[in-house]
Design a protein around this motif. Structure first.
Motif, PDB file in Angstrom:
ATOM      1  N   UNK A   1       0.811  -1.217   0.000  1.00 49.94           N
ATOM      2  CA  UNK A   1       0.000   0.000   0.000  1.00 49.94           C
ATOM      3  C   UNK A   1       0.845   1.268   0.000  1.00 49.94           C
ATOM      4  N   UNK A   2       2.143   1.129   0.275  1.00 51.99           N
ATOM      5  CA  UNK A   2       3.020   2.296   0.244  1.00 51.99           C
ATOM      6  C   UNK A   2       3.397   2.696  -1.182  1.00 51.99           C
ATOM      7  N   UNK A   3       3.228   1.781  -2.129  1.00 53.93           N
ATOM      8  CA  UNK A   3       3.553   2.090  -3.525  1.00 53.93           C
ATOM      9  C   UNK A   3       2.342   1.941  -4.446  1.00 53.93           C
ATOM     10  N   UNK A   4       1.516   0.944  -4.191  1.00 56.22           N
ATOM     11  CA  UNK A   4       0.260   0.782  -4.927  1.00 56.22           C
ATOM     12  C   UNK A   4      -0.811   1.462  -4.064  1.00 56.22           C
ATOM     13  N   UNK A   5      -0.945   2.737  -4.240  1.00 56.34           N
ATOM     14  CA  UNK A   5      -1.665   3.564  -3.269  1.00 56.34           C
ATOM     15  C   UNK A   5      -3.170   3.317  -3.279  1.00 56.34           C
ATOM     16  N   UNK A   6      -3.739   3.283  -2.067  1.00 63.79           N
ATOM     17  CA  UNK A   6      -5.196   3.185  -1.960  1.00 63.79           C
ATOM     18  C   UNK A   6      -5.871   4.379  -2.640  1.00 63.79           C
ATOM     19  N   UNK A   7      -5.217   5.522  -2.616  1.00 68.37           N
ATOM     20  CA  UNK A   7      -5.804   6.732  -3.196  1.00 68.37           C
ATOM     21  C   UNK A   7      -5.928   6.667  -4.715  1.00 68.37           C
ATOM     22  N   UNK A   8      -5.320   5.651  -5.337  1.00 70.38           N
ATOM     23  CA  UNK A   8      -5.472   5.479  -6.777  1.00 70.38           C
ATOM     24  C   UNK A   8      -6.708   4.660  -7.136  1.00 70.38           C
ATOM     25  N   UNK A   9      -7.432   4.175  -6.115  1.00 66.55           N
ATOM     26  CA  UNK A   9      -8.685   3.467  -6.351  1.00 66.55           C
ATOM     27  C   UNK A   9      -9.859   4.419  -6.142  1.00 66.55           C
ATOM     28  N   UNK A  10     -11.025   4.020  -6.582  1.00 66.74           N
ATOM     29  CA  UNK A  10     -12.205   4.895  -6.492  1.00 66.74           C
ATOM     30  C   UNK A  10     -12.584   5.208  -5.056  1.00 66.74           C
ATOM     31  N   UNK A  11     -12.532   4.206  -4.186  1.00 66.06           N
ATOM     32  CA  UNK A  11     -13.038   4.388  -2.826  1.00 66.06           C
ATOM     33  C   UNK A  11     -11.973   4.803  -1.826  1.00 66.06           C
ATOM     34  N   UNK A  12     -10.698   4.576  -2.179  1.00 66.18           N
ATOM     35  CA  UNK A  12      -9.587   4.862  -1.244  1.00 66.18           C
ATOM     36  C   UNK A  12      -9.711   4.055   0.053  1.00 66.18           C
ATOM     37  N   UNK A  13     -10.388   2.925  -0.004  1.00 66.17           N
ATOM     38  CA  UNK A  13     -10.609   2.086   1.167  1.00 66.17           C
ATOM     39  C   UNK A  13      -9.295   1.431   1.586  1.00 66.17           C
ATOM     40  N   UNK A  14      -8.937   1.540   2.853  1.00 66.81           N
ATOM     41  CA  UNK A  14      -7.651   1.034   3.346  1.00 66.81           C
ATOM     42  C   UNK A  14      -7.777  -0.254   4.162  1.00 66.81           C
ATOM     43  N   UNK A  15      -8.915  -0.929   4.062  1.00 62.24           N
ATOM     44  CA  UNK A  15      -9.170  -2.077   4.948  1.00 62.24           C
ATOM     45  C   UNK A  15      -8.930  -3.427   4.273  1.00 62.24           C
ATOM     46  N   UNK A  16      -8.112  -3.463   3.245  1.00 65.15           N
ATOM     47  CA  UNK A  16      -7.928  -4.703   2.497  1.00 65.15           C
ATOM     48  C   UNK A  16      -6.727  -5.495   2.994  1.00 65.15           C
ATOM     49  N   UNK A  17      -6.832  -6.822   2.856  1.00 68.60           N
ATOM     50  CA  UNK A  17      -5.769  -7.711   3.305  1.00 68.60           C
ATOM     51  C   UNK A  17      -4.917  -8.254   2.161  1.00 68.60           C
ATOM     52  N   UNK A  18      -5.452  -8.242   0.932  1.00 73.41           N
ATOM     53  CA  UNK A  18      -4.754  -8.843  -0.200  1.00 73.41           C
ATOM     54  C   UNK A  18      -4.761  -7.905  -1.401  1.00 73.41           C
ATOM     55  N   UNK A  19      -3.783  -8.133  -2.275  1.00 79.60           N
ATOM     56  CA  UNK A  19      -3.711  -7.369  -3.517  1.00 79.60           C
ATOM     57  C   UNK A  19      -3.359  -8.317  -4.660  1.00 79.60           C
ATOM     58  N   UNK A  20      -4.100  -8.208  -5.759  1.00 81.66           N
ATOM     59  CA  UNK A  20      -3.876  -9.039  -6.936  1.00 81.66           C
ATOM     60  C   UNK A  20      -3.077  -8.260  -7.972  1.00 81.66           C
TER      61      UNK A  20
END
Length: 225
Positions: free
Chosen positions: A69-88
């Motif tokens: 999340x430090x490089x694939x920023x949550x702010x680049x998504x529509x919701x900016x939701x920070x509660x995720x455990x996994x990234x594809x």
């Protein structure tokens, strides 16, 4: 007219033979296995998710080795939701990703450019709250050292700014509320597809893989045996 039909016939026959050679090579080489490294610690779980045409690798967002999340920023998504455990992560042709949200939108020009090295590439990322294992989503466990190699492989697939941050494609329309696209290195082709990238990623971290595969069913075969 006879020479025209003769050369047209030869051309069509050549195309058919090359296609059969391609498909035959893909079948054979995808059924030959690169063995996983033996006797390694099970420290970081990742998931290999396939569909009929594409393979994603799903990683934990945060471990002691990497916080994506430090490089694939949550702010680049529509919701900016920070509660995720996994990234594809999935690599692929940029034109296909950005211009083909559904198969009905696929243009012949997009497919031609993708097949013959005429387009650039992108990485698609998607945040997930949980992962459900199944026939098309297989869990494997890496050692910390293997996971570090996978991190390096993915990072080396991304274009970055001068300070090392991945470059988000701001003009790209996301597929959902929690995904984003990033500029990538390399070119998509018939011989280096999204599935080839995923297969090479698995090789990089010492996991079972195909010798070579352009198709998702090669990876499915290796993990379904």
């Amino acid at each position: 007219m006879r020479p025209f039909f003769k050369y047209t016939g030869y051309t069509l026959l050549t195309i058919v033979l090359l296609l059969l050679l391609y498909l035959g090579s893909a079948w054979v080489l995808s059924h030959l296995s690169v063995k996983a490294e033996a006797n390694t610690a099970h420290q970081v779980p990742i998931y290999i998710k396939t569909n009929p045409v594409h393979t994603d690798l799903i990683l934990p967002v945060k471990t002691e080795l990497k916080d994506w999340s430090e490089s694939i920023l949550y702010t680049n998504t529509r919701t900016c939701d920070t509660t995720f455990s996994y990234i594809a992560f999935g690599w692929g042709d940029k034109g296909f990703y950005l211009e083909t949200p559904t198969w009905a939108d696929l243009k012949a020009s997009t497919a031609f450019k993708a097949a013959f090295w005429l387009s650039s590439s992108a990485v698609h990322t998607n945040y997930l709250k949980k992962v459900k294992e199944g026939k098309n989503c297989v869990k494997v466990e890496l050692s910390n050292e293997q996971y570090q190699r996978l991190i390096t492989f993915i990072q080396n697939s991304l274009q970055t700014t001068a300070n090392g941050q991945p470059i988000a494609i701001s003009a790209a329309k996301p597929y959902g509320d929690h995904d984003a696209f990033y500029e990538a290195k390399g070119k998509y082709s018939l011989f280096h597809t999204c599935n080839t990238w995923a297969n090479n990623a698995l090789k990089s971290c010492g996991q079972k893989a195909c010798w070579w595969t352009p198709f998702a069913n090669g990876i499915e075969y290796q993990y379904g045996k």
